[in-house]
Design a protein around this motif. Structure first.
Motif, PDB file in Angstrom:
ATOM      1  N   ASN A  72     -35.236 -43.729 -43.930  1.00 26.68           N
ATOM      2  CA  ASN A  72     -34.898 -42.437 -43.358  1.00 26.68           C
ATOM      3  C   ASN A  72     -33.377 -42.257 -43.425  1.00 26.68           C
ATOM      4  N   TYR A  73     -32.932 -41.029 -43.379  1.00 22.95           N
ATOM      5  CA  TYR A  73     -31.500 -40.757 -43.313  1.00 22.95           C
ATOM      6  C   TYR A  73     -31.269 -39.344 -42.792  1.00 22.95           C
ATOM      7  N   ALA A  74     -30.070 -39.122 -42.271  1.00 19.13           N
ATOM      8  CA  ALA A  74     -29.638 -37.784 -41.863  1.00 19.13           C
ATOM      9  C   ALA A  74     -28.129 -37.740 -42.053  1.00 19.13           C
ATOM     10  N   ILE A  75     -27.665 -36.718 -42.745  1.00 18.50           N
ATOM     11  CA  ILE A  75     -26.236 -36.577 -43.016  1.00 18.50           C
ATOM     12  C   ILE A  75     -25.814 -35.171 -42.603  1.00 18.50           C
ATOM     13  N   ALA A  89     -23.277 -39.505 -40.382  1.00 21.08           N
ATOM     14  CA  ALA A  89     -24.274 -39.956 -41.352  1.00 21.08           C
ATOM     15  C   ALA A  89     -25.032 -41.138 -40.764  1.00 21.08           C
ATOM     16  N   MET A  90     -26.344 -41.097 -40.885  1.00 21.76           N
ATOM     17  CA  MET A  90     -27.196 -42.129 -40.307  1.00 21.76           C
ATOM     18  C   MET A  90     -28.214 -42.563 -41.354  1.00 21.76           C
ATOM     19  N   PHE A  91     -28.344 -43.855 -41.521  1.00 23.14           N
ATOM     20  CA  PHE A  91     -29.229 -44.400 -42.544  1.00 23.14           C
ATOM     21  C   PHE A  91     -30.108 -45.491 -41.941  1.00 23.14           C
ATOM     22  N   GLN A  92     -31.365 -45.516 -42.348  1.00 26.61           N
ATOM     23  CA  GLN A  92     -32.262 -46.605 -42.015  1.00 26.61           C
ATOM     24  C   GLN A  92     -32.757 -47.169 -43.340  1.00 26.61           C
ATOM     25  N   VAL A  93     -32.357 -48.400 -43.644  1.00 24.05           N
ATOM     26  CA  VAL A  93     -32.770 -49.022 -44.899  1.00 24.05           C
ATOM     27  C   VAL A  93     -34.142 -49.654 -44.727  1.00 24.05           C
ATOM     28  N   LYS A  94     -34.870 -49.769 -45.828  1.00 22.64           N
ATOM     29  CA  LYS A  94     -36.209 -50.358 -45.788  1.00 22.64           C
ATOM     30  C   LYS A  94     -36.146 -51.867 -45.592  1.00 22.64           C
ATOM     31  N   LYS A 117      -7.065 -33.211 -48.868  1.00 20.38           N
ATOM     32  CA  LYS A 117      -6.442 -32.884 -47.592  1.00 20.38           C
ATOM     33  C   LYS A 117      -5.953 -34.186 -46.945  1.00 20.38           C
ATOM     34  N   PRO A 118      -4.768 -34.625 -47.303  1.00 20.73           N
ATOM     35  CA  PRO A 118      -4.263 -35.919 -46.832  1.00 20.73           C
ATOM     36  C   PRO A 118      -4.191 -36.051 -45.309  1.00 20.73           C
ATOM     37  N   GLU A 119      -4.008 -34.935 -44.574  1.00 18.50           N
ATOM     38  CA  GLU A 119      -3.922 -35.032 -43.113  1.00 18.50           C
ATOM     39  C   GLU A 119      -5.247 -35.471 -42.474  1.00 18.50           C
ATOM     40  N   GLU A 120      -6.330 -35.396 -43.219  1.00 20.21           N
ATOM     41  CA  GLU A 120      -7.624 -35.863 -42.720  1.00 20.21           C
ATOM     42  C   GLU A 120      -7.774 -37.376 -42.863  1.00 20.21           C
ATOM     43  N   MET A 121      -6.847 -38.023 -43.548  1.00 19.51           N
ATOM     44  CA  MET A 121      -6.940 -39.466 -43.781  1.00 19.51           C
ATOM     45  C   MET A 121      -6.899 -40.279 -42.489  1.00 19.51           C
ATOM     46  N   THR A 122      -6.204 -39.801 -41.446  1.00 21.42           N
ATOM     47  CA  THR A 122      -6.173 -40.566 -40.192  1.00 21.42           C
ATOM     48  C   THR A 122      -7.573 -40.669 -39.594  1.00 21.42           C
ATOM     49  N   LYS A 123      -8.375 -39.622 -39.718  1.00 25.78           N
ATOM     50  CA  LYS A 123      -9.763 -39.678 -39.255  1.00 25.78           C
ATOM     51  C   LYS A 123     -10.550 -40.717 -40.058  1.00 25.78           C
ATOM     52  N   LEU A 124     -10.337 -40.712 -41.354  1.00 20.50           N
ATOM     53  CA  LEU A 124     -11.060 -41.639 -42.222  1.00 20.50           C
ATOM     54  C   LEU A 124     -10.630 -43.082 -41.991  1.00 20.50           C
ATOM     55  N   ASP A 125      -9.337 -43.276 -41.715  1.00 24.70           N
ATOM     56  CA  ASP A 125      -8.848 -44.629 -41.473  1.00 24.70           C
ATOM     57  C   ASP A 125      -9.461 -45.250 -40.229  1.00 24.70           C
ATOM     58  N   SER A 126      -9.831 -44.404 -39.258  1.00 25.48           N
ATOM     59  CA  SER A 126     -10.422 -44.924 -38.022  1.00 25.48           C
ATOM     60  C   SER A 126     -11.904 -44.565 -37.905  1.00 25.48           C
ATOM     61  N   ALA A 127     -12.532 -44.255 -39.018  1.00 23.45           N
ATOM     62  CA  ALA A 127     -13.952 -43.883 -39.005  1.00 23.45           C
ATOM     63  C   ALA A 127     -14.786 -44.960 -38.322  1.00 23.45           C
ATOM     64  N   VAL A 128     -15.815 -44.531 -37.636  1.00 18.01           N
ATOM     65  CA  VAL A 128     -16.705 -45.439 -36.924  1.00 18.01           C
ATOM     66  C   VAL A 128     -17.872 -45.793 -37.846  1.00 18.01           C
ATOM     67  N   VAL A 129     -18.068 -47.085 -38.070  1.00 19.59           N
ATOM     68  CA  VAL A 129     -19.203 -47.563 -38.842  1.00 19.59           C
ATOM     69  C   VAL A 129     -19.878 -48.644 -38.003  1.00 19.59           C
ATOM     70  N   GLU A 130     -21.088 -48.376 -37.575  1.00 14.54           N
ATOM     71  CA  GLU A 130     -21.840 -49.305 -36.731  1.00 14.54           C
ATOM     72  C   GLU A 130     -23.175 -49.604 -37.392  1.00 14.54           C
ATOM     73  N   GLU A 131     -23.677 -50.786 -37.104  1.00 17.79           N
ATOM     74  CA  GLU A 131     -25.009 -51.123 -37.585  1.00 17.79           C
ATOM     75  C   GLU A 131     -25.810 -51.742 -36.458  1.00 17.79           C
ATOM     76  N   LYS A 132     -27.102 -51.490 -36.507  1.00 19.50           N
ATOM     77  CA  LYS A 132     -28.037 -52.104 -35.574  1.00 19.50           C
ATOM     78  C   LYS A 132     -29.342 -52.310 -36.318  1.00 19.50           C
ATOM     79  N   GLY A 133     -29.679 -53.563 -36.549  1.00 22.18           N
ATOM     80  CA  GLY A 133     -30.877 -53.867 -37.322  1.00 22.18           C
ATOM     81  C   GLY A 133     -30.765 -53.272 -38.707  1.00 22.18           C
ATOM     82  N   ASN A 134     -31.725 -52.456 -39.077  1.00 18.06           N
ATOM     83  CA  ASN A 134     -31.736 -51.814 -40.394  1.00 18.06           C
ATOM     84  C   ASN A 134     -31.094 -50.430 -40.380  1.00 18.06           C
ATOM     85  N   TYR A 135     -30.382 -50.121 -39.316  1.00 18.63           N
ATOM     86  CA  TYR A 135     -29.722 -48.823 -39.172  1.00 18.63           C
ATOM     87  C   TYR A 135     -28.218 -48.949 -39.389  1.00 18.63           C
ATOM     88  N   ILE A 136     -27.653 -47.932 -40.035  1.00 20.09           N
ATOM     89  CA  ILE A 136     -26.203 -47.855 -40.244  1.00 20.09           C
ATOM     90  C   ILE A 136     -25.777 -46.445 -39.855  1.00 20.09           C
TER      91      ILE A 136
END
Length: 156
Positions: A72-75, A89-94, A117-136
């Motif tokens: 499953n996924y939702a973006i 963005a949310m992903f569930q791998v098989k 848009k380089p000013e958006e890079m600060t958001k990307l540099d601190s982007a949240v990436v979490e995983e739990k089980g088969n979810y990202i």
């Protein structure tokens, strides 16, 4: 005959117990993408981004993730016209071995906004990436610290 009944009763009890424990294996608990999205958008103001749900094209064009590896996924991405890098963005791998593969593909997000848009890079540099089980989960927001708190609470 009495011993046979006891043996069958004990064997049946053992099989029942084994089947009930089989359901408690290594599978991830179900996580509702709608609930996670609602928690994030309820706690963080994404209104300037005009978030829009994306389809399979986003998997191919932005993440390069093979849809057959996902359960499953939702973006949700900011409307292109806003120029914001905001994204949920949310992903569930098989298969659990795909978690690492998907996470490595996510690292390429910065490439999309470096020149645009380089000013958006600060958001990307601190982007949240979490995983739990088969979810990202990936969150790029106006307040990534708050997003991290909300996300951890939503998926615990």
């Amino acid at each position: 005959m009495k011993k046979m009944k006891r043996f069958l009763a004990a064997a049946l009890a053992a099989v029942t117990l084994a089947i009930s424990f089989a359901g408690c294996g290594n599978k991830s608990e179900y996580i509702s993408f709608d609930e996670v999205y609602s928690s994030l958008t309820g706690g963080i103001d994404f209104s300037a981004s005009k978030m829009q749900k994306q389809g399979e094209a986003a998997l191919n064009n932005y993440y390069y993730i093979d849809p057959t590896t996902l359960e499953n996924y939702a973006i949700y991405m900011a409307d292109y016209a806003t120029g914001n890098a905001d994204e949920i963005a949310m992903f569930q791998v098989k298969e659990s071995d795909q978690v690492t593969v998907v996470k490595s593909l996510i690292k390429d997000l910065k490439v999309r906004y470096e020149d645009y848009k380089p000013e958006e890079m600060t958001k990307l540099d601190s982007a949240v990436v979490e995983e739990k089980g088969n979810y990202i989960f990936v969150v790029i927001s106006p307040d990534n610290e708050k997003a991290k708190e909300i996300l951890k609470e939503a998926i615990k």
